[in-house]
Design a protein around this motif. Structure first.
Motif, PDB file in Angstrom:
ATOM      1  N   ASN A   1       0.832  -1.208   0.000  1.00 31.25           N
ATOM      2  CA  ASN A   1       0.000   0.000   0.000  1.00 31.25           C
ATOM      3  C   ASN A   1       0.867   1.260   0.000  1.00 31.25           C
ATOM      4  O   ASN A   1       1.996   1.238   0.481  1.00 31.25           O
ATOM      5  CB  ASN A   1      -0.889   0.040   1.250  1.00 31.25           C
ATOM      6  N   ILE A   2       0.272   2.331  -0.535  1.00 25.66           N
ATOM      7  CA  ILE A   2       1.001   3.605  -0.510  1.00 25.66           C
ATOM      8  C   ILE A   2       0.312   4.578   0.443  1.00 25.66           C
ATOM      9  O   ILE A   2      -0.914   4.699   0.430  1.00 25.66           O
ATOM     10  CB  ILE A   2       1.153   4.202  -1.936  1.00 25.66           C
ATOM     11  N   GLN A   3       1.101   5.227   1.290  1.00 29.05           N
ATOM     12  CA  GLN A   3       0.564   6.231   2.216  1.00 29.05           C
ATOM     13  C   GLN A   3       0.344   7.540   1.459  1.00 29.05           C
ATOM     14  O   GLN A   3       1.093   7.838   0.519  1.00 29.05           O
ATOM     15  CB  GLN A   3       1.577   6.506   3.345  1.00 29.05           C
ATOM     16  N   PRO A   4      -0.664   8.354   1.894  1.00 27.93           N
ATOM     17  CA  PRO A   4      -0.941   9.613   1.180  1.00 27.93           C
ATOM     18  C   PRO A   4       0.298  10.493   0.995  1.00 27.93           C
ATOM     19  O   PRO A   4       0.531  11.027  -0.093  1.00 27.93           O
ATOM     20  CB  PRO A   4      -1.983  10.299   2.067  1.00 27.93           C
ATOM     21  N   LYS A   5       1.129  10.626   2.023  1.00 31.40           N
ATOM     22  CA  LYS A   5       2.303  11.529   1.885  1.00 31.40           C
ATOM     23  C   LYS A   5       3.303  10.967   0.850  1.00 31.40           C
ATOM     24  O   LYS A   5       3.955  11.710   0.118  1.00 31.40           O
ATOM     25  CB  LYS A   5       2.985  11.779   3.232  1.00 31.40           C
ATOM     26  N   ASP A   6       3.379   9.641   0.764  1.00 35.38           N
ATOM     27  CA  ASP A   6       4.293   9.035  -0.212  1.00 35.38           C
ATOM     28  C   ASP A   6       3.721   9.152  -1.629  1.00 35.38           C
ATOM     29  O   ASP A   6       4.458   9.365  -2.591  1.00 35.38           O
ATOM     30  CB  ASP A   6       4.548   7.555   0.136  1.00 35.38           C
ATOM     31  N   PHE A   7       2.392   9.035  -1.743  1.00 35.37           N
ATOM     32  CA  PHE A   7       1.756   9.217  -3.051  1.00 35.37           C
ATOM     33  C   PHE A   7       2.017  10.636  -3.553  1.00 35.37           C
ATOM     34  O   PHE A   7       2.346  10.854  -4.723  1.00 35.37           O
ATOM     35  CB  PHE A   7       0.247   8.932  -2.958  1.00 35.37           C
ATOM     36  N   GLU A   8       1.889  11.587  -2.633  1.00 36.14           N
ATOM     37  CA  GLU A   8       2.124  12.989  -2.995  1.00 36.14           C
ATOM     38  C   GLU A   8       3.569  13.179  -3.476  1.00 36.14           C
ATOM     39  O   GLU A   8       3.814  13.842  -4.488  1.00 36.14           O
ATOM     40  CB  GLU A   8       1.890  13.841  -1.758  1.00 36.14           C
ATOM     41  N   PHE A   9       4.496  12.556  -2.773  1.00 38.74           N
ATOM     42  CA  PHE A   9       5.916  12.678  -3.159  1.00 38.74           C
ATOM     43  C   PHE A   9       6.130  12.092  -4.565  1.00 38.74           C
ATOM     44  O   PHE A   9       6.769  12.696  -5.419  1.00 38.74           O
ATOM     45  CB  PHE A   9       6.808  11.957  -2.137  1.00 38.74           C
ATOM     46  N   ILE A  10       5.553  10.899  -4.782  1.00 41.99           N
ATOM     47  CA  ILE A  10       5.717  10.235  -6.094  1.00 41.99           C
ATOM     48  C   ILE A  10       5.085  11.086  -7.196  1.00 41.99           C
ATOM     49  O   ILE A  10       5.678  11.295  -8.253  1.00 41.99           O
ATOM     50  CB  ILE A  10       5.079   8.815  -6.079  1.00 41.99           C
ATOM     51  N   SER A  11       3.877  11.622  -6.949  1.00 46.08           N
ATOM     52  CA  SER A  11       3.200  12.447  -7.969  1.00 46.08           C
ATOM     53  C   SER A  11       4.075  13.631  -8.338  1.00 46.08           C
ATOM     54  O   SER A  11       4.203  13.976  -9.522  1.00 46.08           O
ATOM     55  CB  SER A  11       1.877  13.006  -7.467  1.00 46.08           C
ATOM     56  N   GLU A  12       4.670  14.274  -7.308  1.00 48.43           N
ATOM     57  CA  GLU A  12       5.501  15.442  -7.602  1.00 48.43           C
ATOM     58  C   GLU A  12       6.759  15.062  -8.373  1.00 48.43           C
ATOM     59  O   GLU A  12       7.160  15.751  -9.309  1.00 48.43           O
ATOM     60  CB  GLU A  12       5.863  16.174  -6.318  1.00 48.43           C
ATOM     61  N   LEU A  13       7.337  13.947  -7.984  1.00 54.84           N
ATOM     62  CA  LEU A  13       8.539  13.479  -8.668  1.00 54.84           C
ATOM     63  C   LEU A  13       8.238  13.211 -10.151  1.00 54.84           C
ATOM     64  O   LEU A  13       8.976  13.629 -11.048  1.00 54.84           O
ATOM     65  CB  LEU A  13       9.040  12.194  -7.987  1.00 54.84           C
ATOM     66  N   ILE A  14       7.126  12.525 -10.395  1.00 51.17           N
ATOM     67  CA  ILE A  14       6.769  12.155 -11.771  1.00 51.17           C
ATOM     68  C   ILE A  14       6.450  13.395 -12.602  1.00 51.17           C
ATOM     69  O   ILE A  14       6.863  13.515 -13.747  1.00 51.17           O
ATOM     70  CB  ILE A  14       5.557  11.176 -11.783  1.00 51.17           C
ATOM     71  N   ARG A  15       5.762  14.341 -11.972  1.00 48.40           N
ATOM     72  CA  ARG A  15       5.440  15.572 -12.697  1.00 48.40           C
ATOM     73  C   ARG A  15       6.722  16.324 -13.060  1.00 48.40           C
ATOM     74  O   ARG A  15       6.886  16.808 -14.175  1.00 48.40           O
ATOM     75  CB  ARG A  15       4.526  16.461 -11.858  1.00 48.40           C
ATOM     76  N   LYS A  16       7.644  16.367 -12.113  1.00 46.62           N
ATOM     77  CA  LYS A  16       8.888  17.108 -12.355  1.00 46.62           C
ATOM     78  C   LYS A  16       9.749  16.408 -13.424  1.00 46.62           C
ATOM     79  O   LYS A  16      10.328  17.043 -14.287  1.00 46.62           O
ATOM     80  CB  LYS A  16       9.664  17.197 -11.041  1.00 46.62           C
ATOM     81  N   GLU A  17       9.788  15.105 -13.387  1.00 46.30           N
ATOM     82  CA  GLU A  17      10.690  14.371 -14.281  1.00 46.30           C
ATOM     83  C   GLU A  17      10.109  14.109 -15.667  1.00 46.30           C
ATOM     84  O   GLU A  17      10.842  13.911 -16.616  1.00 46.30           O
ATOM     85  CB  GLU A  17      11.076  13.016 -13.654  1.00 46.30           C
ATOM     86  N   SER A  18       8.754  14.003 -15.761  1.00 44.23           N
ATOM     87  CA  SER A  18       8.179  13.613 -17.053  1.00 44.23           C
ATOM     88  C   SER A  18       6.989  14.468 -17.471  1.00 44.23           C
ATOM     89  O   SER A  18       6.503  14.329 -18.584  1.00 44.23           O
ATOM     90  CB  SER A  18       7.700  12.158 -16.983  1.00 44.23           C
ATOM     91  N   ALA A  19       6.496  15.313 -16.572  1.00 42.22           N
ATOM     92  CA  ALA A  19       5.291  16.126 -16.773  1.00 42.22           C
ATOM     93  C   ALA A  19       4.009  15.312 -16.667  1.00 42.22           C
ATOM     94  O   ALA A  19       2.909  15.855 -16.787  1.00 42.22           O
ATOM     95  CB  ALA A  19       5.329  16.896 -18.092  1.00 42.22           C
ATOM     96  N   ILE A  20       4.120  14.007 -16.444  1.00 41.42           N
ATOM     97  CA  ILE A  20       2.912  13.190 -16.325  1.00 41.42           C
ATOM     98  C   ILE A  20       2.176  13.560 -15.026  1.00 41.42           C
ATOM     99  O   ILE A  20       2.793  13.675 -13.970  1.00 41.42           O
ATOM    100  CB  ILE A  20       3.268  11.682 -16.329  1.00 41.42           C
ATOM    101  N   VAL A  21       0.867  13.781 -15.165  1.00 40.28           N
ATOM    102  CA  VAL A  21       0.062  14.170 -14.006  1.00 40.28           C
ATOM    103  C   VAL A  21      -0.594  12.918 -13.405  1.00 40.28           C
ATOM    104  O   VAL A  21      -1.340  12.221 -14.081  1.00 40.28           O
ATOM    105  CB  VAL A  21      -1.037  15.180 -14.431  1.00 40.28           C
ATOM    106  N   LEU A  22      -0.293  12.665 -12.136  1.00 42.78           N
ATOM    107  CA  LEU A  22      -0.932  11.528 -11.441  1.00 42.78           C
ATOM    108  C   LEU A  22      -1.878  12.111 -10.413  1.00 42.78           C
ATOM    109  O   LEU A  22      -1.451  12.543  -9.338  1.00 42.78           O
ATOM    110  CB  LEU A  22       0.128  10.695 -10.707  1.00 42.78           C
ATOM    111  N   GLU A  23      -3.158  12.147 -10.754  1.00 37.20           N
ATOM    112  CA  GLU A  23      -4.109  12.750  -9.828  1.00 37.20           C
ATOM    113  C   GLU A  23      -4.466  11.781  -8.725  1.00 37.20           C
ATOM    114  O   GLU A  23      -4.268  10.569  -8.866  1.00 37.20           O
ATOM    115  CB  GLU A  23      -5.374  13.147 -10.605  1.00 37.20           C
ATOM    116  N   SER A  24      -5.038  12.322  -7.626  1.00 40.41           N
ATOM    117  CA  SER A  24      -5.444  11.403  -6.560  1.00 40.41           C
ATOM    118  C   SER A  24      -6.537  10.494  -7.123  1.00 40.41           C
ATOM    119  O   SER A  24      -7.317  10.897  -7.997  1.00 40.41           O
ATOM    120  CB  SER A  24      -5.892  12.159  -5.311  1.00 40.41           C
TER     121      SER A  24
END
Ligand SMILES: C[S@@+](CC[C@H](N)C(=O)[O-])C[C@H]1O[C@@H](n2cnc3c(N)ncnc32)[C@H](O)[C@@H]1O
Length: 274
Positions: free
Chosen positions: A2-25
């Motif tokens: 499972n992924i915790q909300p704070k870790d999901f947020e970190f991953i979403s930001e990382l992915i957006r910064k590195e690839s521009a892909i948007v991972l919404e909640s």
């Protein structure tokens, strides 16, 4: 795992910064299913541990693996057939005429994935426009993910991948059986160069192109990134060239410098003349 909300947020930001892909909640399931195998491979017991390692940035190559795992590489031969029909019946004949003096044609695909899209085009050229083989024909496929590009270069596909869109007569003519898989013959593979390129980083080495294929990738980005990319496409697309986007993608309300050209159910974009 499972992924915790704070870790999901970190991953979403990382992915957006590195690839521009948007991972919404709501996409937590995707992160869990794509990253759990990586966590196990790397010896972590949880996604929390994986994220801690990413935060510390200590494990070489981990960030790239995570970004690649969260891209969607869905593709198939002759996907959405209409763009290929439009190229076959109208655009390539027009380009043959327009470029007959220079005898050069350049195609760039900016989200090439595992290669089916450009190999579809390469087979179409061999079938219908063999004269192009004596021209200076440049076909470049780029993608963010090294893993998909390695597969594209190899040009080897499973029976399931073959069954998705490849006509039997083209399979017989252009592929060789390799165990349970099928590999494109070398002369078709050699028509295409594949290399890594992140669309949100500088576009180094992208040639001035007659056809730009940018299908089914803008959908992953937010409006600002789409605008920026469409602006950059105008700098590499020749003034009389053609841009293809995916069926669910458009330049509308993003970049008013493009005009839509339709043919049956197919469409592409050209740069508006002043
Ligand atoms: C859904 S596939 C589309 C493949 C093909 N164009 C088609 O329409 O069948 C999207 C591709 O875009 C790539 N991609 C995602 N973000 C990217 C980026 N920032 N730069 C370059 N490629 C990216 C992914 O790695 C993936 O291979």
């Amino acid at each position: 795992m499972n992924i915790q909300p704070k870790d999901f947020e970190f991953i979403s930001e990382l992915i957006r910064k590195e690839s521009a892909i948007v991972l919404e909640s709501g996409k937590e399931y995707l992160v869990e299913s794509r990253l759990s195998p990586i966590a196990s491979e790397e010896g972590f017991d949880s996604l929390e541990q994986l994220v801690t390692a990413l935060r510390g940035n200590k494990k070489f190559g981990l960030k790239g693996k995570v970004v690649e795992a969260l891209t969607t590489n869905e593709t198939s031969f002759y996907r959405d057939i209409e763009p290929f029909e439009m190229m076959r019946t109208q655009l390539i004949p027009e380009l043959l005429e327009m470029r007959k003096a220079e005898k050069a044609l350049t195609v760039w695909c900016g989200a090439a994935s595992t290669g089916q899209e450009l190999y579809s085009l390469a087979m179409m050229i061999r079938e219908h426009f063999p004269e192009l083989l004596s021209w200076k024909l440049t076909i470049l496929g780029t993608d963010l993910s090294k893993e998909v590009l390695d597969k594209a270069k190899e040009g080897k596909y499973s029976q399931v991948e073959i069954n998705r869109g490849l006509p039997a007569q083209l399979l017989i003519k252009y592929f060789e059986k390799q165990g349970t898989e099928w590999q494109l013959k070398k002369d078709v593979r050699d028509m295409i160069e594949y290399r890594e390129l992140n669309l949100i980083k500088p576009w180094i080495g992208v040639p001035q192109s007659d056809i730009v294929l940018l299908r089914n990738v803008l959908i992953y980005f937010d409006a600002e990134v789409k605008k920026e990319i469409l602006g950059k496409v105008r700098r590499v697309l020749r003034p009389d060239g053609f841009l293809f986007l995916g069926a669910a993608e458009t330049t509308l309300n993003l970049d008013e410098n493009y005009a839509r050209r339709t043919s049956g159910r197919g469409s592409c974009y050209t740069i508006k003349k002043d």
